[in-house]
Design a protein around this motif. Structure first.
Motif: not given
Length: 159
Positions: A54-62, A64-70
């Protein structure tokens, strides 16, 4: 004329506005840690890490599967006993400084930190210089010297 249309539009825009201002909170129930202290640290850490999709959101708010992985990675490292700084260093070593929503003050990020204030100072300098120059030009001109008066008289008489 009825006020129903504008009132409905106002209420609809209010509801949409409220929905957009509430953070998404993409953390899934299966990700949440049992220890509230660790979960709080995980939330604080993931709020400062950028979603690389997303590049405009934190991983807490996203979502996206990559955000979940992080998010899962952060929680695994917390359970393993890593400190917050160790987790941030690990993620940065893996994905680069870009993963931080608030970049560190390092030589390679100086442009991010100082470019805006520098451009602002240069712009203020240009504005100040232009103002002083305009003010100096607006002053009444100096009276002509005797030499300039004679030359002007000659030029006028030639025509």
């Amino acid at each position: 004329m009825t006020t129903r249309g504008p009132l409905l539009a106002f209420l609809l825009s209010l509801v949409v506005g409220l929905c957009l201002t509430v953070p998404a909170g993409a953390v899934q129930p299966d990700e949440v840690l049992d220890d509230p202290a660790l979960e709080g640290r995980a939330r604080a850490l993931s709020a400062g890490l950028r979603c690389l999709v997303c590049q405009n959101q934190s991983i807490d708010d996203s979502d996206a599967p990559l955000a979940k992985d992080l998010r899962v990675l952060v929680r695994e490292r917390l359970k393993a006993g890593d400190s917050d700084e160790e987790i941030i260093d690990f993620v940065v070593s893996r994905y680069g400084e870009f993963v931080l929503l608030k970049p560190r003050l390092l030589p390679q990020t100086w442009a991010l930190w100082f470019a805006t204030p520098l451009v602002l100072l240069v712009a203020l300098g240009v504005i100040l210089f232009s103002y002083r120059r305009r003010k100096a030009l607006a002053k009444s001109p100096k009276p002509l010297t005797a030499n300039e008066k004679r030359r002007l008289k000659r030029l006028v008489n030639e025509d």
